[in-house]
Design an enzyme around this catalytic site. Structure first.
Site, PDB file in Angstrom:
ATOM      1  N   ASP A 156       0.811  -1.211   0.000  1.00  0.00           N
ATOM      2  CA  ASP A 156       0.000   0.000   0.000  1.00  0.00           C
ATOM      3  C   ASP A 156       0.851   1.271   0.000  1.00  0.00           C
ATOM      4  O   ASP A 156       2.028   1.245   0.389  1.00  0.00           O
ATOM      5  CB  ASP A 156      -0.880   0.030   1.250  1.00  0.00           C
ATOM      6  CG  ASP A 156      -2.039  -0.954   1.191  1.00  0.00           C
ATOM      7  OD1 ASP A 156      -2.050  -1.804   0.280  1.00  0.00           O
ATOM      8  OD2 ASP A 156      -2.924  -0.863   2.064  1.00  0.00           O
TER       9      ASP A 156
ATOM     10  N   HIS B   7       3.872  -2.241   3.004  1.00  0.00           N
ATOM     11  CA  HIS B   7       3.875  -0.895   2.412  1.00  0.00           C
ATOM     12  C   HIS B   7       5.127  -0.680   1.579  1.00  0.00           C
ATOM     13  O   HIS B   7       6.221  -1.080   1.979  1.00  0.00           O
ATOM     14  CB  HIS B   7       3.795   0.163   3.513  1.00  0.00           C
ATOM     15  CG  HIS B   7       2.523   0.074   4.325  1.00  0.00           C
ATOM     16  ND1 HIS B   7       2.373  -0.818   5.354  1.00  0.00           N
ATOM     17  CD2 HIS B   7       1.358   0.743   4.209  1.00  0.00           C
ATOM     18  CE1 HIS B   7       1.153  -0.693   5.856  1.00  0.00           C
ATOM     19  NE2 HIS B   7       0.514   0.254   5.183  1.00  0.00           N
TER      20      HIS B   7
END
Ligand SMILES: [Zn+2]
Length: 190
Positions: A13, A158
């Protein structure tokens, strides 16, 4: 999700970030694995080459809003802007809008589900959080993924939002171990 079997989904993400995303892509390419990238519009707009690289490698590019807000605090018109403008950037880069979205912090509300559906997207959450954004150490990220590994698991990591060198290094270690353990790293089909 079809063909779950012994499959797992890896998701990244907040990117794309030219400092970290290429390292993630390189590892996934080395092991011929597909993953999902939930990108923020404000990052994607300046890194459309990375979006195209994701698509060329068979990864799924999803919508993670424009500026990573806490969605339930926003008026419906702002939610529509956040999701709609991000879908537009993805469509401009890839020729088709995204089919998946994920709310920042996993904070959805009813109206955001409705707006996502209007934009042709399905929500996707996660089941194993590596908490990699806290920079707990590469070994800790690796252990969290391997301890959480199970059929149908969706892993959250991430590739942007801070120093993500541990996340990049961790993938290099846990991905071959997941494959050795017989996991099929895949992306959901729609
Ligand atoms: Zn996020």
């Amino acid at each position: 999700m079809s063909g779950v079997g012994r499959s797992m989904v890896l998701t990244f993400d907040d990117g794309p970030d030219p400092r970290y995303t290429p390292g993630i892509l390189e590892t996934l390419r080395a092991y011929d694995c597909r993953a999902m990238f939930f990108v923020c519009g404000e990052m994607a707009v300046d890194n459309q080459d990375l979006l195209r690289e994701m698509e060329a490698d068979g990864h799924v590019v999803g919508n993670h809003t424009w500026s990573h807000p806490l969605v339930p605090k926003l008026k419906p018109s702002r939610i529509r802007d956040e999701l709609g403008s991000t879908s537009e950037v993805i469509e401009r880069a890839l020729g088709a809008p995204p089919l998946w979205y994920r709310a920042p912090y996993g904070a959805w509300n009813r109206i955001s589900f409705e707006i996502g559906a209007e934009l042709g997207m399905e929500p996707l959450a996660w089941t194993v959080d590596t908490l990699d954004w806290t920079e707990p150490g590469t070994g800790t990220i690796v252990r969290r993924v391997l301890d959480g590994a199970a059929p149908g698991v969706v892993v959250l990591s991430h590739d942007a939002g801070g120093n993500r060198s541990q996340s990049v290094a961790a993938l290099r270690r846990y991905l071959p171990q997941l494959l050795d353990a017989g996991y099929h790293i895949t992306v959901p089909r729609r």
